[in-house]
Write a protein that holds these residues in place. Structure first.
Motif, PDB file in Angstrom:
ATOM      1  N   THR A  57       0.824  -1.228  -0.106  1.00  0.00           N
ATOM      2  CA  THR A  57       0.097   0.111  -0.083  1.00  0.00           C
ATOM      3  C   THR A  57       0.874   1.421   0.105  1.00  0.00           C
ATOM      4  OG1 THR A  57      -1.795  -1.248   1.150  1.00  0.00           O
ATOM      5  CG2 THR A  57      -1.854   1.156   1.081  1.00  0.00           C
ATOM      6  N   GLU A  58       1.830   1.248   0.806  1.00  0.00           N
ATOM      7  CA  GLU A  58       2.640   2.501   0.872  1.00  0.00           C
ATOM      8  C   GLU A  58       3.405   2.451  -0.307  1.00  0.00           C
ATOM      9  OE1 GLU A  58       6.212   4.108   3.901  1.00  0.00           O
ATOM     10  OE2 GLU A  58       4.681   2.613   4.572  1.00  0.00           O
ATOM     11  N   VAL A  59       3.829   1.532  -1.117  1.00  0.00           N
ATOM     12  CA  VAL A  59       4.564   1.617  -2.357  1.00  0.00           C
ATOM     13  C   VAL A  59       3.591   2.339  -3.227  1.00  0.00           C
ATOM     14  CG1 VAL A  59       5.664   0.308  -4.266  1.00  0.00           C
ATOM     15  CG2 VAL A  59       6.200  -0.004  -1.820  1.00  0.00           C
ATOM     16  N   ALA A  60       2.378   1.691  -3.458  1.00  0.00           N
ATOM     17  CA  ALA A  60       1.311   2.250  -4.142  1.00  0.00           C
ATOM     18  C   ALA A  60       1.125   3.779  -4.125  1.00  0.00           C
ATOM     19  CB  ALA A  60       0.253   1.302  -4.310  1.00  0.00           C
ATOM     20  N   LYS A  61       0.857   4.182  -3.028  1.00  0.00           N
ATOM     21  CA  LYS A  61       0.560   5.516  -2.663  1.00  0.00           C
ATOM     22  C   LYS A  61       1.672   6.317  -3.136  1.00  0.00           C
ATOM     23  CE  LYS A  61      -2.469   4.740   1.429  1.00  0.00           C
ATOM     24  NZ  LYS A  61      -2.717   4.943   2.798  1.00  0.00           N
ATOM     25  N   GLU A  62       2.875   6.031  -2.865  1.00  0.00           N
ATOM     26  CA  GLU A  62       3.995   6.894  -3.371  1.00  0.00           C
ATOM     27  C   GLU A  62       4.022   7.073  -4.858  1.00  0.00           C
ATOM     28  OE1 GLU A  62       7.319   9.345  -3.252  1.00  0.00           O
ATOM     29  OE2 GLU A  62       5.786   8.917  -1.669  1.00  0.00           O
ATOM     30  N   ALA A  63       3.870   5.873  -5.502  1.00  0.00           N
ATOM     31  CA  ALA A  63       3.802   5.875  -6.854  1.00  0.00           C
ATOM     32  C   ALA A  63       2.645   6.785  -7.514  1.00  0.00           C
ATOM     33  CB  ALA A  63       3.641   4.453  -7.299  1.00  0.00           C
ATOM     34  N   PHE A  64       1.669   6.736  -6.847  1.00  0.00           N
ATOM     35  CA  PHE A  64       0.338   7.598  -7.256  1.00  0.00           C
ATOM     36  C   PHE A  64       0.945   9.226  -7.023  1.00  0.00           C
ATOM     37  CE2 PHE A  64      -2.352   3.960  -7.645  1.00  0.00           C
ATOM     38  CZ  PHE A  64      -3.119   4.513  -8.661  1.00  0.00           C
ATOM     39  N   LYS A  65       1.440   9.494  -5.821  1.00  0.00           N
ATOM     40  CA  LYS A  65       1.801  10.678  -5.791  1.00  0.00           C
ATOM     41  C   LYS A  65       2.876  11.348  -6.537  1.00  0.00           C
ATOM     42  CE  LYS A  65       4.202  13.276  -1.781  1.00  0.00           C
ATOM     43  NZ  LYS A  65       4.723  13.281  -0.573  1.00  0.00           N
ATOM     44  N   PRO A 111       6.658  -4.397 -10.873  1.00  0.00           N
ATOM     45  CA  PRO A 111       5.931  -5.210  -9.573  1.00  0.00           C
ATOM     46  C   PRO A 111       6.429  -4.023  -8.656  1.00  0.00           C
ATOM     47  CG  PRO A 111       8.276  -6.085 -10.221  1.00  0.00           C
ATOM     48  CD  PRO A 111       7.888  -5.277 -11.211  1.00  0.00           C
ATOM     49  N   ILE A 112       5.530  -4.379  -7.346  1.00  0.00           N
ATOM     50  CA  ILE A 112       5.720  -3.528  -6.228  1.00  0.00           C
ATOM     51  C   ILE A 112       6.451  -4.054  -4.862  1.00  0.00           C
ATOM     52  CG2 ILE A 112       3.630  -1.989  -6.717  1.00  0.00           C
ATOM     53  CD1 ILE A 112       1.751  -3.567  -4.920  1.00  0.00           C
ATOM     54  N   VAL A 113       6.056  -5.433  -4.577  1.00  0.00           N
ATOM     55  CA  VAL A 113       6.693  -6.176  -3.539  1.00  0.00           C
ATOM     56  C   VAL A 113       7.070  -7.549  -4.038  1.00  0.00           C
ATOM     57  CG1 VAL A 113       6.095  -4.731  -1.559  1.00  0.00           C
ATOM     58  CG2 VAL A 113       4.628  -6.575  -2.555  1.00  0.00           C
ATOM     59  N   LYS A 114       7.806  -8.392  -3.432  1.00  0.00           N
ATOM     60  CA  LYS A 114       8.144  -9.727  -3.660  1.00  0.00           C
ATOM     61  C   LYS A 114       7.822 -10.739  -2.603  1.00  0.00           C
ATOM     62  CE  LYS A 114      12.189  -8.697  -6.554  1.00  0.00           C
ATOM     63  NZ  LYS A 114      11.497  -9.102  -7.921  1.00  0.00           N
ATOM     64  N   ASP A 115       7.606 -12.050  -2.934  1.00  0.00           N
ATOM     65  CA  ASP A 115       7.213 -12.698  -1.796  1.00  0.00           C
ATOM     66  C   ASP A 115       7.548 -14.422  -2.201  1.00  0.00           C
ATOM     67  OD1 ASP A 115       6.163 -13.628   0.681  1.00  0.00           O
ATOM     68  OD2 ASP A 115       3.999 -12.965   0.032  1.00  0.00           O
ATOM     69  N   ALA A 225       2.732   6.171 -16.664  1.00  0.00           N
ATOM     70  CA  ALA A 225       3.128   7.403 -15.628  1.00  0.00           C
ATOM     71  C   ALA A 225       3.419   6.442 -14.211  1.00  0.00           C
ATOM     72  CB  ALA A 225       1.866   8.247 -15.508  1.00  0.00           C
ATOM     73  N   LEU A 226       2.662   5.498 -13.819  1.00  0.00           N
ATOM     74  CA  LEU A 226       2.664   4.873 -12.499  1.00  0.00           C
ATOM     75  C   LEU A 226       4.024   4.096 -12.607  1.00  0.00           C
ATOM     76  CD1 LEU A 226      -1.008   3.987 -11.651  1.00  0.00           C
ATOM     77  CD2 LEU A 226       0.577   5.576 -10.406  1.00  0.00           C
ATOM     78  N   ASN A 227       4.152   3.316 -13.702  1.00  0.00           N
ATOM     79  CA  ASN A 227       5.324   2.405 -13.973  1.00  0.00           C
ATOM     80  C   ASN A 227       6.703   3.322 -13.851  1.00  0.00           C
ATOM     81  OD1 ASN A 227       4.577  -0.421 -13.863  1.00  0.00           O
ATOM     82  ND2 ASN A 227       3.683  -0.016 -15.830  1.00  0.00           N
ATOM     83  N   ASN A 228       6.459   4.308 -14.494  1.00  0.00           N
ATOM     84  CA  ASN A 228       7.715   5.236 -14.427  1.00  0.00           C
ATOM     85  C   ASN A 228       8.173   5.795 -12.906  1.00  0.00           C
ATOM     86  OD1 ASN A 228       8.109   5.172 -17.095  1.00  0.00           O
ATOM     87  ND2 ASN A 228       7.229   6.961 -17.697  1.00  0.00           N
ATOM     88  N   ALA A 229       6.926   5.893 -12.336  1.00  0.00           N
ATOM     89  CA  ALA A 229       7.154   6.545 -10.837  1.00  0.00           C
ATOM     90  C   ALA A 229       7.712   5.204 -10.198  1.00  0.00           C
ATOM     91  CB  ALA A 229       5.784   6.874 -10.291  1.00  0.00           C
ATOM     92  N   LEU A 230       7.292   3.923 -10.252  1.00  0.00           N
ATOM     93  CA  LEU A 230       8.008   2.912  -9.474  1.00  0.00           C
ATOM     94  C   LEU A 230       9.497   2.664 -10.024  1.00  0.00           C
ATOM     95  CD1 LEU A 230       5.038   0.295  -9.745  1.00  0.00           C
ATOM     96  CD2 LEU A 230       6.025   1.238  -7.684  1.00  0.00           C
ATOM     97  N   ILE A 242      10.831   1.277   2.083  1.00  0.00           N
ATOM     98  CA  ILE A 242       9.624   1.019   2.596  1.00  0.00           C
ATOM     99  C   ILE A 242       9.509  -0.712   2.884  1.00  0.00           C
ATOM    100  CG2 ILE A 242       7.152   0.612   1.821  1.00  0.00           C
ATOM    101  CD1 ILE A 242       7.623   3.116  -0.005  1.00  0.00           C
ATOM    102  N   THR A 243      10.115  -1.628   2.216  1.00  0.00           N
ATOM    103  CA  THR A 243       9.761  -2.945   2.272  1.00  0.00           C
ATOM    104  C   THR A 243      10.498  -3.226   3.581  1.00  0.00           C
ATOM    105  OG1 THR A 243      11.457  -3.449   0.788  1.00  0.00           O
ATOM    106  CG2 THR A 243       9.152  -3.483   0.140  1.00  0.00           C
ATOM    107  N   ALA A 244      11.716  -2.604   3.877  1.00  0.00           N
ATOM    108  CA  ALA A 244      12.411  -2.856   5.073  1.00  0.00           C
ATOM    109  C   ALA A 244      11.954  -2.685   6.386  1.00  0.00           C
ATOM    110  CB  ALA A 244      13.678  -2.137   4.914  1.00  0.00           C
TER     111      ALA A 244
END
Length: 246
Positions: A57-65, A111-115, A225-230, A242-244
């Motif tokens: 969620t935190e990664v997604a919010k920052e990407a949108f920002k 991708p935003i996170v791994k598992d 735009a979102l993929n470029n932000a990521l 963030i993930t740490a």
């Protein structure tokens, strides 16, 4: 005087036309707000004190920002969230595995996170870990509707007992009515705490990336735009930081 008023009116009318050319403005001139839907899946996404949190969620919010886009985030049951993203424009679902079956159903950001995904039993069960997950093919697995690991196991001939609600699934697993469940490396600790269980990992299934899956009507300009932000977040260490925390 009349000429001045005419020029002023013309200038005001021209403003929305300029805005409408932006890829992030709807045809009615209003800024689009995307609806982000997710499940309770600690530590990636969950609700706390009325706010949707978690590493994904935190990664997604920052990407949108960074992309100068707007979004809301809501926790729903997984089947309902997934269905809404399939059917409703301006909706997306996360944290979502990008599988072959889903590829053409959505537009993808990530991708935003791994598992990592594992087949598991209760710690007290008689099973012993094995490097080949197919060893456990004769045993029933508890699963939820629309889950990617379940689709994976079904392709390999496993018997899956599907539950629409997580509470129903976990109660069946805890009470031993269904011997096997799916657990991920990222979520194991939180699931054990929430449901008062202890997992025994039996077999590794696969590693996965989690993505944002958007309704297919989403403009390509928004996806780009979102993929470029990521990508900028990967380069400057934001995603790693963030993930740490989780």
């Amino acid at each position: 005087m009349k000429l001045s008023k005419f020029l002023l009116a013309a200038a005001l009318l021209a403003t929305p036309v300029s805005q409408a050319q932006s890829p992030f403005i709807s045809h009615k001139g209003r800024e689009v707000v995307y609806q982000g839907l997710t499940e309770d899946f600690v530590p990636f996404n969950y609700q706390e004190n009325g706010e949707v949190k978690g590493s994904a969620t935190e990664v997604a919010k920052e990407a949108f920002k960074r992309a100068k886009l707007k979004a809301t985030f809501t926790v729903w049951p997984w089947a309902r969230a997934y269905k809404a993203a399939l059917e409703k424009p301006k909706h997306f679902v996360y944290s979502t595995s990008r599988t072959e079956e889903r590829e053409k159903l959505f537009k993808w950001v990530g991708p935003i996170v791994k598992d990592e995904v594992h087949l598991a039993s209760l710690q007290s069960a008689h099973f012993e870990p094995h490097p080949d997950f197919k060893t456990f093919k004769s045993y029933a697995v508890a699963g939820q509707y629309g889950d990617a690991p379940i689709e994976f196991l079904q392709k390999h001939g496993f018997k899956i007992t599907i539950y629409r609600e997580e509470d129903e699934r976990m109660q069946a697993f805890k009470k031993g009515r269904i011997p096997l469940d799916i657990v991920t490396t990222g979520s194991q600790k939180s699931y054990e705490a929430k449901w008062n269980v202890k997992y025994k990992k039996l077999a590794y299934l696969y590693a996965t990336d989690y993505w944002l899956a958007f309704h297919p009507s989403t403009p390509e300009s928004v996806i780009t735009a979102l993929n470029n932000a990521l990508e900028s977040m990967r380069k400057d260490g934001t995603i790693k930081n963030i993930t740490a925390k989780y």
